[in-house]
Design an enzyme around this catalytic site. Structure first.
Site, PDB file in Angstrom:
ATOM      1  N   SER A 133      19.225 -51.459 -55.446  1.00 32.50           N
ATOM      2  CA  SER A 133      18.407 -50.625 -54.554  1.00 32.50           C
ATOM      3  C   SER A 133      19.143 -50.446 -53.240  1.00 32.50           C
ATOM      4  O   SER A 133      19.988 -51.281 -52.883  1.00 32.50           O
ATOM      5  CB  SER A 133      17.073 -51.332 -54.301  1.00 32.50           C
ATOM      6  OG  SER A 133      16.382 -50.762 -53.216  1.00 32.50           O
ATOM      7  N   TYR A 146      12.389 -59.028 -52.059  1.00 32.93           N
ATOM      8  CA  TYR A 146      12.800 -57.927 -52.938  1.00 32.93           C
ATOM      9  C   TYR A 146      14.261 -57.555 -52.675  1.00 32.93           C
ATOM     10  O   TYR A 146      15.080 -57.458 -53.601  1.00 32.93           O
ATOM     11  CB  TYR A 146      11.892 -56.708 -52.730  1.00 32.93           C
ATOM     12  CG  TYR A 146      12.317 -55.513 -53.539  1.00 32.93           C
ATOM     13  CD1 TYR A 146      12.204 -55.533 -54.930  1.00 32.93           C
ATOM     14  CD2 TYR A 146      12.864 -54.379 -52.941  1.00 32.93           C
ATOM     15  CE1 TYR A 146      12.615 -54.450 -55.696  1.00 32.93           C
ATOM     16  CE2 TYR A 146      13.273 -53.289 -53.691  1.00 32.93           C
ATOM     17  CZ  TYR A 146      13.145 -53.331 -55.067  1.00 32.93           C
ATOM     18  OH  TYR A 146      13.560 -52.267 -55.826  1.00 32.93           O
TER      19      TYR A 146
END
Ligand code: NDP
Ligand code: 8X3
Length: 246
Positions: A133, A146
Site C-alpha cells: 500500500s 496497518y
C-alpha cells in the site's frame, strides 16, 4: 492454460481480478472466508473458477493449497491480495483482537502461504504479486499497525527476490492509494456512511483498475520484473508534516 491463486476473492480487488483472469483465459483458484460469495462467483465465472473457503489465519488450510492436484495445483501466479486494516483509533484504544487479526492475516498468513507454494512456483517459474500500500511509505495518523504490515509486505517482496535469484520467479509489490472497495467498511467495523464520505467526490481507483494492473503485470515478458509499483487516483496526493508549536 495458466492458473492463478487469488486470496481474498470474495470482494474488491480479488473478486475483480478473478473475473479479469478468467475472462482472459486463465484458471483461477479463489479463496476467502465467505463461502456464499465464493459460490456466487463460481456461478458467474463457471468451471474455470475453483472456490475454496480458507481463512488466511488457518495454517493447515493454507498448506492444503500446496497439495492441490493438477490442473488447479499448477499455479503460475500467486496474488497475495487478502488483507484488512484495524480502525484508525489511537493504538491503546484499538481492540487487541482487531490488531492481532490484521497482523496475522496481512503478514503471517501471507508469508505462510508464500512459503508453502514456493516449491511449485519455482518449478513453474511463476510470479508472486503482493498487495502492499502507499501506507507502507507515507505515514498517517492511526495507520501504525496497518502501515506496518504493508511496509513488511513491501520489504518481504524485495528480499524474497534476493532468495529467488536465478530461479526465474518474479515478485512484485503493488502499492495502491485510495480505491473504493469494502476496505473502509471493514476498517470502520461496518460504517457505510464513513466509507461513502471518504470516497465522496474524489473519483477513487476501482477494483477493475487494480485487476487491469495485475493482468498487465502477469502478462509481461518473462525477462522483466516490476519490483514495486505505486499508484493513486489523480485526486490523491500528499499533505505536509504535522508540527507542534508552543
Ligand atoms: P476488501 O475489503 O474489498 O477485500 C478484502 C478481501 O480480503 C476479501 O475478499 C476478504 O475475504 C479477504 N480477507 C480479509 N481477511 C481475510 C482472512 N482472514 N482470510 C481470508 N481472506 C480474508 O479490500 P480490498 O479489495 O480493497 O483490499 C485488497 C488488498 O488490497 C488488501 O490487502 C488491502 O490491504 C490492499 N489495499 C487496499 C487499498 C484500498 O484503498 N482499497 C489500497 C492499498 C492496498 P473474506 O472477508 O470473505 O474472508
Ligand atoms: C489502503 C490505502 O491510504 O487507506 O491501503 O492506507 S490507505
Amino acid at each position: 492454460m495458466k492458473t492463478a491463486l487469488i486470496t481474498g476473492a470474495t470482494a474488491g480487488f480479488g473478486r475483480a481480478s478473478a473475473k479479469r483472469f478468467v475472462d482472459g483465459g486463465w484458471r483461477v483458484v479463489g479463496t476467502g472466508r465467505r463461502g456464499d460469495r465464493l459460490r456466487q462467483l463460481q456461478e458467474a465465472l463457471g468451471d474455470a473458477f475453483l472456490p475454496l473457503e480458507i481463512d488466511m489465519r488457518d495454517r493447515a488450510g493454507l498448506d492444503s493449497l500446496a497439495q492441490l492436484g493438477a490442473p488447479w495445483g499448477q499455479i503460475d501466479l500467486l496474488l497475495n491480495n487478502a488483507g484488512l486494516a484495524p480502525p484508525t483509533t489511537p493504538l491503546p484504544d484499538t481492540d487487541w483482537d482487531r490488531i492481532d487479526q490484521v497482523i496475522d492475516t496481512n503478514i503471517t498468513g501471507l508469508v505462510a502461504l508464500t512459503r508453502a507454494l514456493l516449491p511449485g512456483l519455482t518449478a513453474r517459474k511463476g510470479h508472486i504479486i503482493n498487495l502492499s500500500s502507499v501506507a507502507a511509505t507515507y505515514p498517517y495518523k492511526g495507520g501504525a499497525v496497518y502501515a506496518g504490515t504493508k511496509a513488511f509486505v513491501r520489504q518481504f517482496s524485495l528480499d524474497l527476490r534476493c532468495d529467488l535469484a536465478g530461479t526465474g520467479v518474479r515478485v512484485t509489490s503493488v502499492e495502491p492509494g485510495m480505491a473504493e472497495t469494502e476496505f473502509t467498511i471493514v476498517r470502520t467495523g461496518g460504517d457505510h456512511e464513513a466509507s461513502d464520505k471518504l470516497y465522496a467526490g474524489m473519483d477513487p481507483m476501482t477494483s477493475e483498475d487494480l485487476a487491469d494492473l495485475f493482468w498487465w503485470l502477469a502478462n509481461l515478458p518473462p525477462h522483466l520484473n516490476i519490483n514495486t509499483i505505486e499508484l493513486m487516483p489523480v485526486t490523491q496526493s500528499w499533505a505536509g508534516f504535522a508540527v507542534e508549536r508552543k
